[in-house]
Design an enzyme around this catalytic site. Structure first.
Site, short mmCIF file in Angstrom:
data_model
loop_
_atom_site.label_atom_id
_atom_site.label_comp_id
_atom_site.label_asym_id
_atom_site.label_seq_id
_atom_site.Cartn_x
_atom_site.Cartn_y
_atom_site.Cartn_z
N LYS A 1 -113.67 -19.33 -20.29
CA LYS A 1 -113.40 -20.23 -21.31
C LYS A 1 -113.89 -19.62 -22.41
O LYS A 1 -114.82 -19.06 -22.62
CB LYS A 1 -113.55 -21.65 -21.23
CG LYS A 1 -112.62 -22.56 -21.88
CD LYS A 1 -111.32 -22.76 -20.95
CE LYS A 1 -110.62 -23.97 -21.64
NZ LYS A 1 -109.43 -24.44 -20.63
P1 NAD Z 1 -103.15 -29.22 -28.10
O1 NAD Z 1 -103.67 -28.62 -29.27
O2 NAD Z 1 -101.59 -28.79 -27.98
O3 NAD Z 1 -102.78 -30.64 -28.48
C1 NAD Z 1 -104.04 -31.38 -28.62
C2 NAD Z 1 -103.83 -32.92 -28.60
O4 NAD Z 1 -104.93 -33.56 -28.89
C3 NAD Z 1 -103.03 -33.17 -30.11
O5 NAD Z 1 -102.06 -33.90 -29.90
C4 NAD Z 1 -104.12 -33.76 -31.00
O6 NAD Z 1 -103.72 -34.53 -32.22
C5 NAD Z 1 -104.96 -34.40 -30.04
N1 NAD Z 1 -106.34 -34.92 -30.59
C6 NAD Z 1 -107.18 -34.03 -31.03
N2 NAD Z 1 -108.10 -34.82 -31.38
C7 NAD Z 1 -107.94 -35.96 -30.80
C8 NAD Z 1 -108.79 -37.12 -30.99
N3 NAD Z 1 -110.00 -37.12 -31.49
N4 NAD Z 1 -108.26 -38.40 -30.55
C9 NAD Z 1 -106.92 -38.16 -30.33
N5 NAD Z 1 -106.16 -37.17 -29.99
C10 NAD Z 1 -106.61 -36.01 -30.48
O7 NAD Z 1 -103.77 -29.00 -26.89
P2 NAD Z 1 -103.24 -28.93 -25.35
O8 NAD Z 1 -103.02 -27.58 -25.10
O9 NAD Z 1 -102.37 -29.97 -25.14
O10 NAD Z 1 -104.55 -29.33 -24.37
C11 NAD Z 1 -105.04 -30.92 -24.43
C12 NAD Z 1 -106.04 -30.82 -23.16
O11 NAD Z 1 -105.25 -30.41 -21.93
C13 NAD Z 1 -107.31 -30.18 -23.30
O12 NAD Z 1 -108.29 -30.86 -22.82
C14 NAD Z 1 -107.13 -28.84 -22.61
O13 NAD Z 1 -108.43 -28.16 -22.14
C15 NAD Z 1 -106.14 -29.37 -21.53
N6 NAD Z 1 -105.55 -28.38 -20.58
C16 NAD Z 1 -104.53 -27.64 -21.42
C17 NAD Z 1 -103.80 -26.71 -20.93
C18 NAD Z 1 -102.77 -25.77 -21.40
O14 NAD Z 1 -101.88 -25.15 -20.81
N7 NAD Z 1 -102.57 -25.92 -22.59
C19 NAD Z 1 -104.24 -26.42 -19.63
C20 NAD Z 1 -104.87 -27.21 -18.70
C21 NAD Z 1 -105.93 -28.05 -19.45
#
Ligand code: NAD
Length: 441
Positions: A127
Site C-alpha cells: 500500500k
Molecule cells: P474515494 O476517495 O473514492 O471516496 C472516499 C469517500 O469517503 C468520499 O465519499 C469521502 O467524502 C468519504 N470520506 C472521507 N472522509 C470522511 C469522513 N471523515 N467521514 C465520512 N466520509 C468521509 O475512496 P474509495 O476508493 O471509495 O475508498 C473508500 C474505502 O474503500 C477506503 O477504505 C479504501 O481503502 C477502500 N477500498 C477501495 C478500493 C478501490 O478499488 N477504490 C478497493 C478496496 C477497498
C-alpha cells in the site's frame, strides 16, 4: 499543507500538527494486529512464518518537492509499504488523504496480503500514499505531485514487482499519470510492456472493463450470498452508506438495481436522509458536480451521529478506518455490516456487534472485488487481450463466491466470526507456501 503558503516561496511540512493523526494510524495498526492474533489462534503457524508476517518486508519513504502553480514549492512525503510477496508481486492501492501515516499504510499493506491470499489472487500485499488533501490542489498540481512521486519511487515499483492501484483520493486519472511517468522512465523498446505497472487505469489507457465498479460490485456479491444464507429479500431491503466515492457510490447503485432502498448517506461534507429513498445514480452525479452529498435536493440533513442509528437492513461503511467503535456499534440498527472500507471497525466495535448479533462481512472479503479485477486487468495487459464486461463480472462473481463460502465454512467449523475465519483461511494458505519453500539461505 496549505495551498496558500505562509512564505511566498517555500512551504515545508514541519509545521503540521499531526499528533492525533499519528495516534489514529497507530490505533489502526494495533487493531489489525489484534485481529490477526485472534485468527492465528485458529491456524498453527510455523514460528518463522509468524516472525516474517509480523513486519512489512520493505518500507519506502520519499520526500519530494513539487512546484505549485503560483511558483512556490511544497515538500511532500510519500509512502510505499511492501508487506509480503510470497504469493506474487506486491499489490495495493495509493491513497491521497490528509490523514495518511506510516502506521496506517502498514496496516493497509498487511490487509492486502491477506486479501489476495483469501481470494487466491497471485499477488502479495502493499500500500502507499501521500499525506495530502488532494482537493486543495489544481489538476495540474495533482498531476505534478503524482508524476514526481512515481519518479522518486523509481525501481521500488515494477510491473512484476510492485503494482499500485487506486484507493481513497486517487482514481483512474491518477493511475494513468503514474503509468505514463513510469513508461517514460523506461527505454523506448520496453515501454509498452510496462503498461501493467498500475491497475485501475481508464479503459482507453489500458484499463479493464468493470474495474471502476469492481469493489462495489464485489461488496454486493457478498451481500447477495449473505442474504441467501439468512433468507433476507434484497428487493425492498433498506441500506445506508458511509462514503460516496468509488466504493460507496458503485455499491449503492448496484444494490439499488436489485430493489434495495438507500435511505441515508454520510461523507466528509455531512449526512443526508430520506425515508422514501435517495436516487443513488442522481446522488453520484450530484457528488461529482458539488464535491459531496451535502445539499442533495430531496434529502434532509441529519447529524453525523444520527446517521449510524438510521434503521435499515444493511450498513455499508465505505470511507475511513476505525469508524465503528463501541458507541457507534451500540447505535447501529441493521442486520449486517458489509465492510466496503478497509478496517472500518475497532476491536471494541466488533465485540459489541458480536454481542448484539449483527453480522459482519469483513473488509478483506467484502472489498476484495477491486484487487480481483485489478488482477484481471494485469493479465489482460500482459496478454494484450480485452475482455468483455460480462466475462469480467462472471469471473469476479466466481472468485468472490468461492472465497465467501470458504470463509463461512471455516467460521462454522471453528465456531468463530467471519473476520477471524477470513484471516485464518489466508494465513493457512501463506503458511503452507512458506513451509514448502523454507527460508533462504
Ligand atoms: P474515494 O476517495 O473514492 O471516496 C472516499 C469517500 O469517503 C468520499 O465519499 C469521502 O467524502 C468519504 N470520506 C472521507 N472522509 C470522511 C469522513 N471523515 N467521514 C465520512 N466520509 C468521509 O475512496 P474509495 O476508493 O471509495 O475508498 C473508500 C474505502 O474503500 C477506503 O477504505 C479504501 O481503502 C477502500 N477500498 C477501495 C478500493 C478501490 O478499488 N477504490 C478497493 C478496496 C477497498
Amino acid at each position: 499543507m496549505s495551498k496558500e503558503p505562509e512564505s511566498p516561496d517555500i512551504v515545508g511540512k514541519g509545521s503540521q500538527d499531526t499528533t492525533s493523526v499519528d495516534d489514529r494510524g497507530l490505533q489502526f495498526y494495533k487493531t489489525h494486529l489484534a485481529q490477526l492474533s485472534d485468527a492465528q489462534e485458529q491456524v498453527p503457524l510455523k514460528d518463522h512464518v509468524r516472525l516474517i508476517l509480523s513486519e512489512p518486508k520493505n518500507e519506502v519513504i520519499v520526500n519530494f518537492p513539487v512546484r505549485m502553480d503560483n511558483g512556490s514549492y511544497e515538500l511532500f512525503t510519500g509512502y510505499r509499504i511492501q508487506h509480503n510477496n510470497i504469493l506474487g508481486p506486491y499489490k495495493g492501492g495509493m491513497r491521497y488523504h490528509h490523514d495518511v501515516t506510516l502506521d496506517e499504510v502498514k496496516a493497509l499493506a498487511a490487509l492486502m496480503t491477506y486479501k489476495c491470499a483469501l481470494l487466491e489472487v497471485p499477488f502479495g500485499g502493499a500500500k502507499g500514499g501521500i499525506r495530502i488533501n488532494g482537493r486543495k490542489y489544481t489538476p495540474g498540481e495533482q498531476e505534478a505531485i503524482t508524476r514526481r512521486f512515481t519518479h522518486d519511487l523509481g525501481n521500488n515499483i515494477g510491473p512484476d514487482y510492485d503494482i499500485p492501484g487506486p484507493d481513497m483520493g486517487t482514481n483512474s486519472q491518477t493511475m494513468v499519470w503514474m503509468m505514463d511517468t513510469y513508461m517514460n522512465m523506461q527505454g523506448a523498446v520496453d515501454k509498452n510492456a510496462k503498461r501493467r505497472i498500475v491497475t485501475g487505469k481508464s479503459i482507453t489507457s489500458g484499463g479493464s472493463r468493470g474495474r471502476e465498479k469492481a469493489t462495489g460490485q464485489g461488496v454486493i456479491y457478498c451481500i447477495q450470498e449473505w442474504a441467501n444464507e439468512r433468507g433476507v429479500r434484497l428487493d425492498g431491503a433498506e441500506f445506508i452508506v458511509q462514503g460516496y466515492g468509488n466504493v460507496g457510490s458503485n455499491a449503492a447503485q448496484i444494490l439499488n438495481r436489485l430493489g434495495a432502498v438507500l435511505t441515508a448517506v454520510q461523507d466528509h461534507t455531512g449526512s443526508i436522509y430520506n425515508a422514501d429513498g435517495l436516487y443513488p445514480r442522481k446522488l453520484a452525479q450530484w457528488v461529482e458536480e458539488n464535491g459531496g452529498v451535502a445539499g442533495y435536493p430531496g434529502s434532509e440533513a441529519i447529524d453525523d451521529s444520527a446517521f449510524w442509528g438510521v434503521s435499515c437492513d444493511i450498513c455499508i461503511p465505505a470511507a475511513l478506518e476505525l469508524q465503528i467503535d463501541a458507541e457507534v456499534a451500540q447505535s447501529l440498527d441493521c442486520k449486517v455490516v458489509a465492510e466496503g472500507a478497509n478496517g472500518p471497525t475497532t476491536v471494541e466495535g466488533a465485540e459489541v456487534m458480536r454481542e448484539r448479533g449483527i453480522d459482519v462481512i469483513p473488509d478483506i472479503m467484502a472489498n476484495a472485488g477491486g484487487v480481483v479485477v485489478s488482477y484481471f486487468e494485469w493479465i489482460q495487459n500482459k496478454r494484450s487481450e480485452t475482455w468483455q464486461l460480462q466475462e469480467v463480472d462472471s469471473r469476479l462473481h466466481m472468485k468472490m463466491k468461492r472465497a465467501y463460502y470458504e470463509m463461512r465454512a471455516f467460521a462454522r467449523e471453528h465456531d468463530i466470526d467471519n473476520r477471524s475465519a477470513a484471516l485464518a483461511v489466508a494465513l493457512r494458505r501463506i503458511n503452507e507456501v512458506y513451509v514448502e519453500r523454507g527460508v533462504f539461505p
